[in-house]
Design a protein around this motif. Structure first.
Motif, PDB file in Angstrom:
ATOM      1  N   TYR A 159       0.740  -1.051  -0.347  1.00 37.22           N
ATOM      2  CA  TYR A 159       0.023  -0.286   0.037  1.00 37.22           C
ATOM      3  C   TYR A 159       0.870   1.486  -0.113  1.00 37.22           C
ATOM      4  O   TYR A 159       0.405   2.062  -0.328  1.00 37.22           O
ATOM      5  N   GLN A 238      -6.635   7.970  -0.323  1.00 40.05           N
ATOM      6  CA  GLN A 238      -7.788   8.962  -1.276  1.00 40.05           C
ATOM      7  C   GLN A 238      -7.649  10.600  -0.926  1.00 40.05           C
ATOM      8  O   GLN A 238      -6.629  11.060  -1.100  1.00 40.05           O
ATOM      9  N   ASP A 251     -12.141   8.347  -3.993  1.00 37.72           N
ATOM     10  CA  ASP A 251     -10.729   7.567  -3.657  1.00 37.72           C
ATOM     11  C   ASP A 251     -10.076   7.166  -5.146  1.00 37.72           C
ATOM     12  O   ASP A 251     -10.847   7.501  -6.362  1.00 37.72           O
ATOM     13  N   TYR A 252      -9.566   6.393  -4.801  1.00 37.49           N
ATOM     14  CA  TYR A 252      -8.437   6.304  -5.871  1.00 37.49           C
ATOM     15  C   TYR A 252      -8.859   5.188  -7.018  1.00 37.49           C
ATOM     16  O   TYR A 252      -8.600   5.323  -8.230  1.00 37.49           O
ATOM     17  N   ASP A 253     -10.190   4.663  -7.084  1.00 34.16           N
ATOM     18  CA  ASP A 253     -10.305   4.094  -7.561  1.00 34.16           C
ATOM     19  C   ASP A 253     -11.153   4.361  -8.402  1.00 34.16           C
ATOM     20  O   ASP A 253     -11.688   4.278  -9.588  1.00 34.16           O
ATOM     21  N   GLN A 254     -11.787   5.781  -8.269  1.00 30.45           N
ATOM     22  CA  GLN A 254     -12.327   6.229  -8.483  1.00 30.45           C
ATOM     23  C   GLN A 254     -11.977   7.642  -9.733  1.00 30.45           C
ATOM     24  O   GLN A 254     -12.377   8.509 -10.789  1.00 30.45           O
ATOM     25  N   GLN A 256      -9.746   8.992 -12.592  1.00 33.95           N
ATOM     26  CA  GLN A 256      -9.570   8.460 -14.042  1.00 33.95           C
ATOM     27  C   GLN A 256      -8.527   9.591 -14.547  1.00 33.95           C
ATOM     28  O   GLN A 256      -8.644  10.613 -14.675  1.00 33.95           O
ATOM     29  N   SER A 312     -13.320  12.267 -12.252  1.00 32.17           N
ATOM     30  CA  SER A 312     -14.314  11.252 -11.624  1.00 32.17           C
ATOM     31  C   SER A 312     -15.465  11.083 -12.111  1.00 32.17           C
ATOM     32  O   SER A 312     -16.017  12.077 -12.542  1.00 32.17           O
ATOM     33  N   THR A 336      -1.376   4.840 -12.812  1.00 35.42           N
ATOM     34  CA  THR A 336      -2.724   3.888 -12.903  1.00 35.42           C
ATOM     35  C   THR A 336      -2.157   2.860 -12.761  1.00 35.42           C
ATOM     36  O   THR A 336      -2.644   2.070 -13.195  1.00 35.42           O
ATOM     37  N   GLU A 338      -1.287  -0.410 -10.996  1.00 32.17           N
ATOM     38  CA  GLU A 338      -2.355  -1.624 -10.465  1.00 32.17           C
ATOM     39  C   GLU A 338      -1.370  -2.418  -9.209  1.00 32.17           C
ATOM     40  O   GLU A 338      -0.143  -1.757  -9.531  1.00 32.17           O
TER      41      GLU A 338
END
Length: 340
Positions: A159, A238, A251-254, A256, A312, A336, A338
């Motif tokens: 992380y 975040q 959040d980072y998964d949102q 783009q 986002s 980007t 992962e």
């Protein structure tokens, strides 16, 4: 010798109407200074030392409208669209509410402190303002010490590696000679008078900040990106969005990120790390030759910049331009990538 007719009407409060043969003028003033708008359309300013007979008169000539010529005629003003994010209320995160509210309290106190500090200017009118100034100093000290929101992260190695990779991505981008935020964008029909460009943009310089904000303390590195209307703060878990004294988060998964190359006709100083792919003229014909009807028709470089679009689903909409292609490519890869 002709007759001269002149009458002055005093309206009080320093205002006076002057009626003469050539028309009506008016003036306003106080002892030692008077501004007069004459019937001929000129403006006269009179400075004097009362009781001495010494005065100085400065009179400006009437401005005639300059005829429009080919060289100074106005070009079309395209309708520019604002590039901006959604309302801060769209970025509310229930899990981050406690932290964002604590930060908002510190921001409110800091804003109040700034208002009180301005009181030092008015101490010449009353010593009471000096007390407000000292209150502002105390509030500033409070915000910088007890008012800081403490963020301490205990994360696993993967992380933290992901967070450090994002930090390094912004540092790589920061190494570019120039970074801009694109604030407006629009189409233009007058391609000839805009160096052949079909799209017009407004942009401002953007500098990445590696120092944590006044109201925050953390055991990890923090990246801040100050923008025209907001500030992005990149934390391990975040992205905070600060607009005035209000905060939101995503959040980072949102988050783009899209990076693409754009050709830009540069009418400012070309950054040292920019790639020049050609040249055009400020006023250009369809066959790319200079339009000789215009004076000051200088040659302009066409630069290849990288455009970074941060979006986002909740409404984040930020467009950046970077002068260094390699740095922007490295930024995209690190942001980007992962976690494995």
């Amino acid at each position: 010798m002709g007759f001269r007719i002149r009458k002055s009407i005093n309206l009080g409060g320093g205002f006076r109407i002057n009626v003469s043969k050539t028309g009506i003028g008016y003036s306003w003033g106080v002892p030692g200074y008077r501004v007069t708008r004459t019937a001929k359309g000129t403006t006269r300013k009179t400075y004097s030392l009362p009781g001495t007979g010494i005065s100085y008169v400065d009179e400006t000539k009437r401005h005639n409208r300059t005829p429009v010529s080919l060289e100074n005629r106005p070009v079309d003003q395209p309708s520019l669209e604002e590039i901006e994010s959604a309302s801060i209320q769209q970025f509310q995160n229930v899990e981050a509410q406690q932290m964002t509210r604590a930060i908002e309290r510190s921001l409110a106190i800091n804003r109040l402190a700034n208002m009180f500090l301005w009181a030092i200017i008015f101490t010449i009118f009353s010593p009471l303002f000096l007390g407000l100034f000292f209150i502002g100093v105390l509030l500033k000290i409070y915000v910088g010490t007890f008012g800081k929101v403490k963020l301490f992260y205990e994360c696993d190695e993967k992380y933290m590696q992901a967070h450090q990779r994002r930090i390094n991505a912004w540092k790589t981008l920061q190494a570019s000679k120039m970074i801009w935020q694109v604030t407006q964008k629009g189409k233009t029909l007058q391609v000839k008078t805009n160096a052949g460009a079909q799209t017009i943009v407004n942009r401002i310089a953007c500098r990445i900040n590696q120092k944590p904000p006044l109201y925050m303390r953390s055991n990890v590195e923090i990246i801040r990106v100050p923008l025209q209307k907001e500030e992005l703060i990149f934390l391990p878990d975040q992205v905070l969005i600060r607009r005035n004294n209000k905060l939101g988060s995503i959040d980072y998964d949102q988050l783009q990120i899209t990076v693409s190359s754009v050709q830009f006709v540069e009418d400012q100083t070309v950054p040292g790390d920019a790639t020049i792919i050609g040249y055009t003229w400020k006023y250009v014909n369809k066959n790319n030759t200079p339009d000789k009807r215009f004076k000051d028709n200088r040659q302009l470089p066409i630069c290849l910049y990288e455009q970074i679009h941060l979006t986002s689903p909740s409404g984040l909409n930020v467009v950046l331009q970077c002068s260094n292609q390699n740095n922007a490519t490295g930024f995209e890869i690190d942001m980007t990538k992962e976690i494995h």
